[in-house]
Design a protein around this motif. Structure first.
Motif, PDB file in Angstrom:
ATOM      1  N   ALA A   1      -6.144 -16.417 -13.162  1.00 13.28           N
ATOM      2  CA  ALA A   1      -5.055 -17.292 -13.252  1.00 13.28           C
ATOM      3  C   ALA A   1      -4.314 -17.695 -12.244  1.00 13.28           C
ATOM      4  CB  ALA A   1      -4.039 -16.091 -14.015  1.00 13.28           C
ATOM      5  N   GLN A   2      -4.636 -17.008 -11.002  1.00 14.13           N
ATOM      6  CA  GLN A   2      -3.876 -17.067  -9.625  1.00 14.13           C
ATOM      7  C   GLN A   2      -4.692 -18.236  -9.292  1.00 14.13           C
ATOM      8  OE1 GLN A   2      -4.732 -13.492  -7.470  1.00 14.13           O
ATOM      9  NE2 GLN A   2      -3.315 -12.424  -8.453  1.00 14.13           N
ATOM     10  N   ILE A   3      -6.036 -18.573  -9.647  1.00 14.00           N
ATOM     11  CA  ILE A   3      -6.812 -19.891  -9.112  1.00 14.00           C
ATOM     12  C   ILE A   3      -6.378 -21.055  -9.867  1.00 14.00           C
ATOM     13  CG2 ILE A   3      -9.073 -20.925  -9.278  1.00 14.00           C
ATOM     14  CD1 ILE A   3     -10.295 -18.153  -8.824  1.00 14.00           C
ATOM     15  N   THR A   4      -6.196 -20.859 -11.207  1.00 20.20           N
ATOM     16  CA  THR A   4      -5.463 -22.169 -11.956  1.00 20.20           C
ATOM     17  C   THR A   4      -4.324 -22.494 -11.946  1.00 20.20           C
ATOM     18  OG1 THR A   4      -5.368 -20.768 -13.993  1.00 20.20           O
ATOM     19  CG2 THR A   4      -7.344 -21.443 -13.649  1.00 20.20           C
ATOM     20  N   GLY A   5      -3.433 -21.382 -11.320  1.00 24.20           N
ATOM     21  CA  GLY A   5      -1.910 -21.717 -11.329  1.00 24.20           C
ATOM     22  C   GLY A   5      -1.270 -21.106 -12.695  1.00 24.20           C
ATOM     23  N   ASP A   6      -2.221 -20.825 -13.596  1.00 26.09           N
ATOM     24  CA  ASP A   6      -1.393 -20.467 -15.127  1.00 26.09           C
ATOM     25  C   ASP A   6      -1.148 -19.041 -15.233  1.00 26.09           C
ATOM     26  OD1 ASP A   6      -1.419 -23.073 -16.688  1.00 26.09           O
ATOM     27  OD2 ASP A   6      -3.655 -22.862 -16.485  1.00 26.09           O
ATOM     28  N   THR A   7      -0.165 -18.528 -14.335  1.00 22.65           N
ATOM     29  CA  THR A   7      -0.052 -16.941 -14.210  1.00 22.65           C
ATOM     30  C   THR A   7       0.922 -16.657 -14.984  1.00 22.65           C
ATOM     31  OG1 THR A   7       1.764 -17.528 -12.609  1.00 22.65           O
ATOM     32  CG2 THR A   7      -0.450 -17.073 -11.529  1.00 22.65           C
ATOM     33  N   VAL A   8       1.474 -17.274 -16.107  1.00 17.79           N
ATOM     34  CA  VAL A   8       2.380 -16.888 -17.154  1.00 17.79           C
ATOM     35  C   VAL A   8       1.724 -16.194 -18.395  1.00 17.79           C
ATOM     36  CG1 VAL A   8       4.049 -17.531 -18.912  1.00 17.79           C
ATOM     37  CG2 VAL A   8       4.111 -18.616 -16.736  1.00 17.79           C
ATOM     38  N   GLY A   9       2.124 -14.998 -18.643  1.00 15.65           N
ATOM     39  CA  GLY A   9       1.528 -14.358 -19.759  1.00 15.65           C
ATOM     40  C   GLY A   9       1.080 -13.190 -19.739  1.00 15.65           C
ATOM     41  N   MET A  10       0.315 -12.547 -20.681  1.00 14.16           N
ATOM     42  CA  MET A  10      -0.032 -11.198 -20.790  1.00 14.16           C
ATOM     43  C   MET A  10      -1.084 -11.113 -21.923  1.00 14.16           C
ATOM     44  SD  MET A  10       3.018  -9.109 -22.521  1.00 14.16           S
ATOM     45  CE  MET A  10       2.322  -7.444 -22.634  1.00 14.16           C
ATOM     46  N   LEU A  11      -1.847  -9.856 -21.877  1.00 16.32           N
ATOM     47  CA  LEU A  11      -2.694  -9.492 -22.729  1.00 16.32           C
ATOM     48  C   LEU A  11      -2.119  -8.071 -23.001  1.00 16.32           C
ATOM     49  CD1 LEU A  11      -5.165  -9.433 -24.900  1.00 16.32           C
ATOM     50  CD2 LEU A  11      -6.503  -8.542 -22.872  1.00 16.32           C
ATOM     51  N   LYS A  12      -1.963  -7.793 -24.422  1.00 12.58           N
ATOM     52  CA  LYS A  12      -1.214  -6.444 -25.026  1.00 12.58           C
ATOM     53  C   LYS A  12      -2.198  -5.949 -25.919  1.00 12.58           C
ATOM     54  CE  LYS A  12       2.764  -4.966 -26.987  1.00 12.58           C
ATOM     55  NZ  LYS A  12       4.504  -5.180 -27.273  1.00 12.58           N
ATOM     56  N   ILE A  13      -2.893  -4.712 -25.732  1.00 13.87           N
ATOM     57  CA  ILE A  13      -3.699  -3.981 -26.642  1.00 13.87           C
ATOM     58  C   ILE A  13      -2.963  -2.853 -27.359  1.00 13.87           C
ATOM     59  CG2 ILE A  13      -5.861  -3.103 -27.304  1.00 13.87           C
ATOM     60  CD1 ILE A  13      -6.877  -4.479 -24.581  1.00 13.87           C
ATOM     61  N   LEU A  14      -3.018  -2.687 -28.465  1.00 14.00           N
ATOM     62  CA  LEU A  14      -2.263  -1.495 -29.071  1.00 14.00           C
ATOM     63  C   LEU A  14      -3.372  -0.760 -29.678  1.00 14.00           C
ATOM     64  CD1 LEU A  14       0.591  -3.100 -31.214  1.00 14.00           C
ATOM     65  CD2 LEU A  14       0.611  -2.396 -29.001  1.00 14.00           C
ATOM     66  N   PHE A  15      -3.462   0.702 -29.384  1.00 13.95           N
ATOM     67  CA  PHE A  15      -4.642   1.398 -29.813  1.00 13.95           C
ATOM     68  C   PHE A  15      -4.237   2.853 -30.125  1.00 13.95           C
ATOM     69  CE2 PHE A  15      -3.818   2.043 -25.156  1.00 13.95           C
ATOM     70  CZ  PHE A  15      -4.363   3.478 -25.107  1.00 13.95           C
ATOM     71  N   HIS A  16      -4.880   3.458 -30.876  1.00 17.99           N
ATOM     72  CA  HIS A  16      -4.616   4.668 -31.317  1.00 17.99           C
ATOM     73  C   HIS A  16      -4.909   5.759 -30.254  1.00 17.99           C
ATOM     74  CE1 HIS A  16      -4.512   8.469 -33.610  1.00 17.99           C
ATOM     75  NE2 HIS A  16      -4.388   7.800 -34.871  1.00 17.99           N
ATOM     76  N   ARG A  17      -3.766   6.794 -30.066  1.00 19.63           N
ATOM     77  CA  ARG A  17      -3.813   7.753 -28.959  1.00 19.63           C
ATOM     78  C   ARG A  17      -5.062   8.642 -29.090  1.00 19.63           C
ATOM     79  NH1 ARG A  17       0.424   8.558 -25.253  1.00 19.63           N
ATOM     80  NH2 ARG A  17      -0.619  10.715 -25.148  1.00 19.63           N
TER      81      ARG A  17
END
Length: 463
Positions: free
Chosen positions: A383-399
């Motif tokens: 993302a730093q290379i492409t410049g598209d740094t906006v956003g996130m990945l969010k994983i919900l998992f069982h504890r």
């Protein structure tokens, strides 16, 4: 008048109709498809998914040019007209039509262009633009006629400045200001597109938050970035009147507010295309939204007549429609069948959104002991290379079991990234585990590497 007999007749050539027809043909059935428009592809290709996503791509390129410092060495930021950008999208539509027409030819599926209407439970009359009539007799029928924008009677859609999500694609000028009524997927996508072209957009939402079916954090991120690009979002509003004149459109809201813009886009709801099918001839009835009710095998109340895609309502996604068409076709062929479930959501705003599985709100209400794993794109090398740094990945998992319960992604390539998590979620037993992402080697630098970063983040929360 000629009478033609088929094993299967499919009405509509969108994703649902195409997959149903091709699947039946590949199993040796004699198949015909009927298409109301002059070319195959359905509304998906001509008025919905393909033109809007192609349009979005062009706008993203313009935004990248106008905001990238490197391009400033070439020249000043450029302004592009909506019709000029839209014309580029037509190339994609033409390619899609040519490719899909070839699908039918290769699989020896007969194409009829015209409006199909039931004469009885096994007979369809197809009337073309020249009043020619063909009679098709079918053992099985698949209704895949799709949907169109819901257009309330008290709004004059014949006015040259008032549009729906179909007619907006014929817009022949670039408005300086635009009011969009309806902040669902379509409204939010067009708000992104027009604001990316420098149009001042008012987005009217009848609810208290954008796309409330999304995870709350993702919905909040969308709200922030729409506002960041100049969209004014007005929640909990409804219209009292919409009036167009020579200079623009005035919208009176029930709250007493009065809005004025160069153009108005209605993007609130869709209606199933069932009104021309002659359903009364066979005893079927659509609901108030023109949609047909089906059972768990996509059969209507008449067992040999199936319905798939937008004409049955939720989830109204091209991807789901394609699966529904194939599975309905499998059922009528007595092949193994599965109901389409856990469909990933792809929303092509700028930046895009995609998710599959449960949200935090749903897991909290169900009292599931979950934990959150996060990776922010600004921290990844790709993302730093492409410049598209906006956003996130969010994983919900069982504890306790580390089972993946939900994947939520916001940012560049979100609709691609989500499928990695989806593949792991669909595994059985211990194979569905957050540990997979830690023990797997990802190419570097890639956006997919966000899964490893997120998994480490999530595991660190447990200790």
């Amino acid at each position: 008048m000629a009478v033609h007999s088929y094993d299967v007749v499919v009405i509509g050539t969108g994703p649902a109709g195409e997959s149903a027809a091709i699947n039946a043909a590949k199993h040796g059935k004699r198949v015909a498809v009927v298409e109301k428009q002059s070319a195959v592809g359905g509304n998906c290709t001509h008025r919905g998914t393909i033109p809007s996503k192609a349009l979005r791509h062009q706008v993203r390129q313009i935004m990248a040019f106008n905001t990238n410092r490197m391009f400033r060495d070439i020249g000043e930021p450029r302004w592009f007209s909506f019709p000029k950008v839209l014309a580029r999208s037509q190339r994609t539509i033409d390619q899609q039509v040519a490719m899909r027409t070839n699908f039918y030819a290769r699989n020896r599926v007969d194409l009829y262009f015209g409006v199909a209407r039931f004469k009885d439970e096994h007979t369809l009359m197809v009337r073309d633009d020249h009043e020619g009539i063909e009679e098709l007799h079918a053992q099985k029928v698949v209704i895949a006629t799709g949907s169109r924008p819901y257009r309330p009677a008290d709004i004059d859609f014949r006015h040259p400045r008032i549009y729906c999500s179909d007619t907006i694609l014929s817009l022949n000028h670039t408005p300086r200001t635009l009011i969009i009524f309806g902040a669902g997927v379509i409204g939010s996508e067009y708000a992104s597109i027009f604001s990316g072209l420098g149009v001042k957009v008012d987005l009217i939402d009848t609810r208290d938050r954008l796309l409330s079916f999304l995870d709350d954090e993702i919905s909040d991120a969308l709200s922030y970035h729409l506002r960041h690009h100049g969209v004014l979002v007005r929640h909990n509003e409804d219209y009292a009147s919409v009036e167009g004149d020579e200079a623009g459109v005035t919208v009176e809201l029930q709250s007493g507010k009065r809005l004025r813009a160069d153009a108005f886009l209605w993007a609130n709801g869709r209606t199933g295309n069932t009104d021309e099918l002659g359903l009364e001839s066979i005893g079927l009835q659509a609901n108030g939204r023109g949609q047909l009710t089906v059972d768990e095998h996509y059969r209507t109340e008449i067992p040999h007549i199936y319905a798939v895609g937008d004409v049955i309502g939720w989830p109204s996604l091209a991807s789901a429609a394609y699966d529904q068409g194939k599975n309905a076709s499998d059922d009528l062929l007595d092949e193994p069948f599965r109901m389409v479930e856990d469909v990933p959501t792809g929303i092509y705003t700028i930046p895009e959104i995609s998710s599959v599985g449960k949200t935090e709100r749903e897991l909290t209400q169900a009292r599931v002991p979950y934990e959150v794993a996060q990776a922010f794109f600004k921290d990844t090398a790709r993302a730093q290379i492409t410049g598209d740094t906006v956003g996130m990945l969010k994983i919900l998992f069982h504890r306790e079991t580390l089972e993946i319960l939900g994947i939520h992604c916001f940012g560049d390539q979100a609709s691609e990234i989500v499928h990695i998590g989806q593949a792991i979620m669909q595994q059985k037993g211990e194979a569905n585990s957050l540990k997979y992402f830690v023990s797997t080697t990802f190419n570097y630098p890639t956006m997919a590497e966000a899964y490893r970063v997120a998994a480490m983040n999530g595991l660190n929360r447990l200790f």
